[in-house]
Design a protein around this motif. Structure first.
Motif, short mmCIF file in Angstrom:
data_model
loop_
_atom_site.label_atom_id
_atom_site.label_comp_id
_atom_site.label_asym_id
_atom_site.label_seq_id
_atom_site.Cartn_x
_atom_site.Cartn_y
_atom_site.Cartn_z
N SER A 302 -17.75 11.16 -19.75
CA SER A 302 -16.71 12.08 -19.19
C SER A 302 -15.53 11.33 -18.75
O SER A 302 -14.44 11.82 -18.79
N LYS A 303 -15.71 10.37 -17.91
CA LYS A 303 -14.39 9.77 -17.38
C LYS A 303 -13.62 9.02 -18.42
O LYS A 303 -12.17 9.23 -17.94
N ALA A 304 -14.19 8.42 -19.28
CA ALA A 304 -13.47 7.63 -20.38
C ALA A 304 -12.83 8.85 -21.40
O ALA A 304 -11.57 8.71 -21.93
N ALA A 305 -13.28 9.90 -21.39
CA ALA A 305 -12.86 11.08 -22.27
C ALA A 305 -11.79 11.61 -21.64
O ALA A 305 -10.69 12.43 -22.22
N SER A 306 -11.51 11.62 -20.34
CA SER A 306 -10.50 12.51 -19.57
C SER A 306 -9.20 11.80 -19.82
O SER A 306 -8.22 12.43 -19.35
N GLU A 307 -9.45 10.42 -20.14
CA GLU A 307 -8.01 9.67 -20.41
C GLU A 307 -7.25 10.08 -21.73
O GLU A 307 -6.19 9.69 -21.93
N LEU A 308 -7.93 10.95 -22.43
CA LEU A 308 -7.43 11.33 -24.01
C LEU A 308 -6.50 12.20 -23.71
O LEU A 308 -6.79 13.30 -22.78
N LEU A 309 -5.62 12.58 -24.56
CA LEU A 309 -4.77 13.68 -24.46
C LEU A 309 -5.56 14.86 -24.96
O LEU A 309 -6.46 14.77 -25.89
N THR A 310 -5.25 16.37 -24.41
CA THR A 310 -5.58 17.47 -24.88
C THR A 310 -5.28 17.54 -26.40
O THR A 310 -4.02 17.65 -26.84
N ASN A 311 -6.31 18.30 -27.05
CA ASN A 311 -6.00 18.70 -28.53
C ASN A 311 -5.52 17.91 -29.56
O ASN A 311 -5.18 18.08 -30.61
N ILE A 312 -5.93 16.23 -29.22
CA ILE A 312 -5.84 15.71 -30.48
C ILE A 312 -7.06 15.73 -31.33
O ILE A 312 -8.09 16.14 -31.24
#
Length: 319
Positions: A302-312
């Motif tokens: 989840s930590k790595a995924a939290s760095e991605l932009l929303t709605n990509i």
């Protein structure tokens, strides 16, 4: 001619390479839980402390609202608590030394007045019996004697009440009044604490709907954002494809624009999307319409995924 032949060879080589299409993948979006922050009390916005696109932590102050009505009621509630506390302490602690002295002095004066009225009545009664004074005079002295007697009884009762302390009913009444005043004060303090709009979780502010100086209304969203620690992937799958997936399966999703952006995730739920008509067909000449399902995946990291932009946009290979 050689240049033309080279172009033809390059074209043939390109055609021989496998063509990249989206037919063998499922397209979806990376989503986060939307969070809204609204005011519980009406008031004027004094200060906005965050900007759109800013990341905030849970408990951070987003805005401050002025509530002058609650501030005025605070002084009233504090005064009511102080008065109720004094009444409560008086009911349980009993009368003070000064109060006892006042009651004793009043009782002594009433007793002396009674003795004087009694002696006067006895003398006038003898004279009345001997027909030396009129009935009018006798009635006046007798009335004064009765008044002095009643005043003595009342003062004696007051003296007894003060010496024995307040009754249990008065003590409970004083306690109830104190609790009521404390409750009113607590209510005012709660309203005053609502002046500060706090972030409910770690989130990214997407929208700031109002500015400083504007009136904030109860229930009206002032801030809208996404929770940073609640990330998931959502894919829409047709019925013929959804049967290949099971809850708990681990898949790898990646960006169709940059295959270096990858997310390993597990399927957490599969649910049918709402339909607006009957999808089945009873006519054998037509294929039955397929239902649509939402496949929801939760990232393993989840930590790595939290760095991605929303709605990509994210894709996964069809099973």
């Amino acid at each position: 001619m050689r240049y033309t032949a080279a172009l033809v060879l390059i074209g043939l080589a390109a055609c021989s390479q496998p063509k990249t299409t989206m037919e063998n993948v499922l397209k979806g979006k990376l989503k986060r839980e939307a969070l809204s922050v609204a005011s519980k009390v009406p008031g004027r916005i004094v200060e906005i402390r965050v900007n759109e696109g800013q990341n905030v932590k849970a408990g951070d102050t987003l805005a401050i609202i002025s509530v002058p009505e609650a501030e005025a009621k605070l002084h009233q509630a504090q005064g009511a608590v102080a008065a109720a506390k004094a009444q409560y302490e008086m009911a349980f602690n009993g009368a003070t030394k000064e109060q006892l002295e006042q009651v004793n002095a009043a009782y002594t004066a009433a007793k002396e007045q009674f003795e004087l009225a009694r002696k006067s009545y006895e003398r006038v009664k003898k004279m009345h019996d001997e027909k030396l004074i009129s009935d009018q005079k006798y009635d006046e002295v007798y009335t004064k004697f009765q008044m002095a007697s009643s005043q003595l009884e009342g003062t004696a009762a007051k003296k007894k009440e003060v010496e024995s302390g307040a009754r249990s009913e008065k003590q409970r009444m004083a306690l109830g009044q104190l609790k009521r005043a404390e409750g009113a004060l607590e209510e005012v303090n709660v309203a005053l604490n609502e002046r500060y709009l706090l972030a409910p979780a770690d989130m990214r502010i997407e929208t700031v709907a109002q500015k400083a100086g504007e009136l904030a209304l109860p229930g009206y969203n002032i801030f809208v954002g996404y929770a940073q620690d609640i990330t998931y992937l959502r894919f829409t799958v047709q019925e013929e494809e959804v049967l290949k997936y099971k809850v708990g399966d681990e898949l790898e999703a990646y960006s169709p624009f940059d295959e270096k952006v990858k997310v390993k995730a597990k399927i957490s739920s599969i649910r049918e999307l709402p339909g607006y008509a009957n999808r089945s067909s009873m006519n054998p000449d037509y294929k039955p319409s397929q239902s649509l399902y939402e496949v929801k995946l939760v990232p393993v990291d989840s930590k790595a995924a939290s760095e991605l932009l929303t709605n990509i946009t994210m894709v996964i290979s069809k099973g």
